[in-house]
Design a protein around this motif. Structure first.
Motif, mmCIF file in Angstrom:
data_model
loop_
_atom_site.group_PDB
_atom_site.id
_atom_site.type_symbol
_atom_site.label_atom_id
_atom_site.label_comp_id
_atom_site.label_asym_id
_atom_site.label_seq_id
_atom_site.Cartn_x
_atom_site.Cartn_y
_atom_site.Cartn_z
ATOM 1 N N UNK A 702 71.862 125.304 -39.609
ATOM 2 C CA UNK A 702 72.224 126.236 -38.701
ATOM 3 C C UNK A 702 73.401 126.217 -37.795
ATOM 4 N N UNK A 703 73.881 124.956 -37.489
ATOM 5 C CA UNK A 703 75.148 124.699 -36.636
ATOM 6 C C UNK A 703 76.205 124.920 -37.453
ATOM 7 N N UNK A 704 76.217 124.711 -38.851
ATOM 8 C CA UNK A 704 77.285 124.905 -39.602
ATOM 9 C C UNK A 704 77.477 126.329 -39.796
ATOM 10 N N UNK A 705 76.402 127.227 -40.118
ATOM 11 C CA UNK A 705 76.623 128.543 -40.417
ATOM 12 C C UNK A 705 77.070 129.414 -39.202
ATOM 13 N N UNK A 706 76.244 129.313 -38.024
ATOM 14 C CA UNK A 706 76.510 129.766 -36.733
ATOM 15 C C UNK A 706 77.780 129.559 -36.266
ATOM 16 N N UNK A 707 77.918 128.225 -36.019
ATOM 17 C CA UNK A 707 79.056 127.744 -35.454
ATOM 18 C C UNK A 707 80.347 128.187 -36.387
ATOM 19 N N UNK A 708 80.329 128.138 -37.724
ATOM 20 C CA UNK A 708 81.535 128.676 -38.347
ATOM 21 C C UNK A 708 81.726 130.183 -38.197
ATOM 22 N N UNK A 709 80.432 130.996 -38.090
ATOM 23 C CA UNK A 709 80.532 132.452 -37.854
ATOM 24 C C UNK A 709 81.515 132.477 -36.181
ATOM 25 N N UNK A 710 80.913 131.862 -35.465
ATOM 26 C CA UNK A 710 81.714 131.694 -34.136
ATOM 27 C C UNK A 710 82.957 131.655 -34.152
#
Ligand code: BGO
Length: 713
Positions: A702-710
């Motif tokens: 979740x951190x990787x995906x959402x963080x990456x999107x941010x």
């Protein structure tokens, strides 16, 4: 008040100062005779104070406790048969490494031992620094520095003797051998335990060790007993295994293992002022174990291993891949177009082939690991990380199971048995799944190869391995802090000598791993591939099938379309139909069911299916994708599968990165989980381990995906 009577034996190498100590303690109360039947001198005496009357026996000086000389036999038989309350081992502390070899053999006899570090005056004068308190806690035996000649430390020694002997403490020494030897000793001791008489009279692990060493005395003792009927076969198997592994005589394997233990203990506790001439091992160690460059060298070597796995592995992987493509094509050409053919081509060949393609990567990885292990470097790596591990509430002994965890969690969980402390054992077992096992390599190779440029591939794989390590360390620190409180005990990290690895050993090691992998592909993964195929094909979407059939007829009978157009339209049609069928199937429904849950991680329902089937075994993620995309797009090899994944609009490199992180961290395969349950011994731990690993995987992905999107990726 009656005095407490104790019998204390004084043992040690010749010239270590036994006689000097004996004379101080016994004074005039001594007499000299001979040991029965031999001309070896026997000295006995007494030490008395208000509370104690201690009978002192000065044992002959020996370097070893094998059965080669009269002195050795007298010493060991006295300890085994007379069972003194305590043995004082007198060591020349200026030459501690050599003298510890005898101490280790006393520890093998499992008798209560106190080490008297004699010649302490010379130690102090020479600038040698010995952390005797740490050494004592590493070995698990009391240690007192003394100077027999200067009569220093004698009071402390007497205090230790009386305190230790009268508390009737059984030996709690922490002597350890290299893993393979340790395992064989345990196996053999278990058989010997069936003989009640032996079990009562001898330390069984010592008997087992001596049998492995081919000690004639012990052989005579055991071979006349009924237990030998079973023991013999186990011993022969053990010797064969050890000789196969180490390529040396059993006796030298044992002595090397003792030296490895001693070397590790000395490295941690003794600082010798720099001498001019140093041995080659010392020179290499001064670099590889250096506090500043040691760790970077270790990380660089690991990085090199992963680069090699990727770059060199590619060529033979292409060959294997080509072989399975040809096999699939042959199946299409020569077998009738039936459900069974589809099962064979899309289930069995695509599934099993997709996994076997990665054999070269596995072989290369274990080629490198074998070299690191057999050369003696792996033990240095364990030594290096020991200090770091302490900071995370673990100790270096957890490192060996963790390194095994890079191969497979099953042996890693089993290796945790060497951790005596329950909290250490459970913590290590709970974090092992975060380390990247070899079954995850195919998933990395497939997905990294599909979505990332060549120059990044090795780095990403290395990064995943490192992420696993970092998460494992953080998790263990948290577990130790909140769940298992309690300090780890220090212990000796063994340091075997450096040696050139033999080709035979390396090949053996590689073959063992590859055979395990191929066996798994031929059995477990074969069955799982068939199940995935069945779940992806059933129930059949009759409406879609009917419509598909009609449209195919329409296209085929069209008079306006060219044959090339027909082919192109049929391809789209088949793909559409496969998609509808897959969505209608059991797998599709399961994937759709969990899709809302995994959407925030960037995964769609197809990745959901792959991840669910990956619980059976991680390689199955690849074979499942192979099956899914083969069904959908008639793709048949890894290159095509990578292209199909890349062309799937549902994915982008960020989602794939999240998927890689999830695969790295989520619950290990069924086989590993079963072993975890057996080793942990309680359901509550198994449930905790499944939830803990999967929740961590979810959180990190979740951190990787959402963080990456941010961040705008
Ligand atoms: C000779 N410190 C020092 N510096 N020397 C010690 C100590 C100590 O704490 N303890 C013993 N020694 P044994 P084993 C000698 O004899 O008790 C010395 O075989 C010499 N002899 O003095 O005999 C001790 O019973 C000529 O040294 O040992 C003795 O275990 C010159 O270690 C030797 C120098 O002690 C062996 C020393 C003719």
């Amino acid at each position: 008040m009656a005095k407490i009577e104790l019998t204390v034996a004084i043992a040690g190498n010749p010239n270590s100062g036994k006689t000097s100590l004996f004379n101080i303690l016994a004074g005039a109360h001594q007499h000299v005779g001979n040991w029965p039947g031999v001309t070896v001198e026997k000295k006995e005496g007494f030490y008395e104070n208000d509370q104690y009357k201690i009978k002192l026996v000065d044992l002959p000086g020996t370097y070893s406790l094998s059965a080669y000389s009269q002195e050795e036999l007298i010493t060991r038989n006295f300890i085994l048969r007379e069972r003194p309350d305590l043995v004082i081992d007198v060591l020349d502390a200026t030459n501690i490494e050599r003298h510890l070899y005898f101490a280790v053999q006393l520890m093998e006899l499992a008798c209560p031992v106190v080490l008297a570090l004699n010649m302490w005056d010379e130690v102090e004068a020479s600038g040698i620094k010995i952390d005797h308190a740490l050494l004592s806690s590493l070995l698990g035996v009391p240690i007192v520095p003394i100077s027999a000649v200067k009569e220093q430390g004698i009071e402390q020694l007497l205090g230790t003797i009386t305190g230790f002997a009268s508390s009737a403490r059984v030996s709690s020494n922490k002597l350890e051998y290299q893993a393979d030897l340790s395992e064989e000793i345990d196996n053999l001791a278990l058989i010997l335990a069936e003989d009640q008489v032996l079990a009562k009279s001898y330390p069984l692990k010592w008997l087992a060790l001596k049998l492995i060493e081919q000690d004639q005395e012990v052989y005579q003792l055991v071979h006349e007993r009924a237990v030998w009927l079973r023991g013999r076969a186990v011993l022969e198997k053990a010797i064969k295994h050890l000789q196969g592994h180490f390529d040396r005589s059993p006796e030298s394997i044992v002595s090397e293992s003792r030296y490895a233990f001693i070397n590790g203990a000395v490295k941690e506790t003794v600082q010798v002022p720099l001498r001019k001439e140093r041995t080659l091992t010392e020179i290499i160690d001064s670099i590889l174990l250096n506090q500043i460059v040691g760790l970077p060298i270790f990380l660089f070597l690991l990085w090199l291993v992963f680069q090699a796995t990727f770059r060199l592995g590619k060529i033979p992987m292409d060959w294997i891949e080509q072989f399975f493509v040809t096999l699939g094509n042959l199946a299409v050409r020569y077998l009738p177009d039936s459900t069974l053919t589809s099962l064979l081509r899309d289930g069995v060949i695509a599934g099993v082939g997709g996994v076997l393609v990665f054999v070269p990567a596995i072989l290369l990885l274990f080629f490198a690991i074998s070299i690191l292990e057999d050369s003696g470097y792996m033990a240095r790596a364990a030594f290096l990380v020991d200090r770091i591990m302490h900071r995370f509430g673990l100790h270096g002994r957890s490192f060996i199971p963790m390194v095994l965890g890079f191969g497979c969690s099953v042996p890693a969980f089993m290796a945790c048995r060497t951790l005596k402390n329950e909290a250490d054992r459970l913590t290590t077992m709970l974090v092992i799944p975060f380390l990247s096992c070899s079954a995850k390599i195919p998933v990395y190779v497939l997905l990294i190869g599909a979505f990332f440029p060549v120059h990044m591939q090795g780095n990403i794989m290395f990064g995943l391995y490192m992420l696993g390590v970092v998460i494992a360390l953080i998790a263990s620190a948290l577990l130790k802090r909140f769940l298992f409180k309690g300090l780890s005990e220090p212990f000796v990290m063994e340091l075997p000598p450096y040696r050139l690895p033999t080709a035979r050993n390396i090949l053996l090691h590689m073959w063992e791993r590859a055979a395990m992998y191929i066996r798994k592909a031929g059995t477990f993964i074969l069955v799982a591939s068939v199940i995935v195929w069945v779940c992806s094909n059933l129930p059949s979407d009759r409406l879609a099938a009917h419509e598909h059939k009609e449209k195919v007829l329409q296209i085929n009978s069209s008079a306006t379309l060219s044959s090339a157009d027909k082919e192109a339209q049929l391809l789209v049609l088949n793909s559409d139909y496969s998609s509808r069928q897959l969505a209608f199937s059991i797998s599709g429904r399961a994937g759709h069911l969990i899709e809302p849950l995994i959407r925030p991680l960037g995964f769609d329902w197809k990745m959901g299916i792959a991840l669910i089937s990956g619980v059976a075994a991680k390689e199955i993620i690849v074979s499942t994708l192979g099956t899914i995309y083969s069904l959908e797009n008639s793709e048949k090899n890894v290159g095509d599968l990578q292209r199909a994944l890349r062309n799937d609009p549902a994915y982008n490199p960020l989602a794939i990165l999240a998927l890689l992180v999830f695969t790295l961290l989520y619950v290990p395969c069924i086989a590993a989980s079963t072993v975890f349950h057996k080793e942990a011994g309680h359901w509550k731990w198994t449930v905790f381990y499944i939830i803990f690993s999967t929740a961590t995987a979810y959180f990190m992905a979740l951190i990787v995906y959402q963080g990456g999107k941010l961040l705008g990726y």
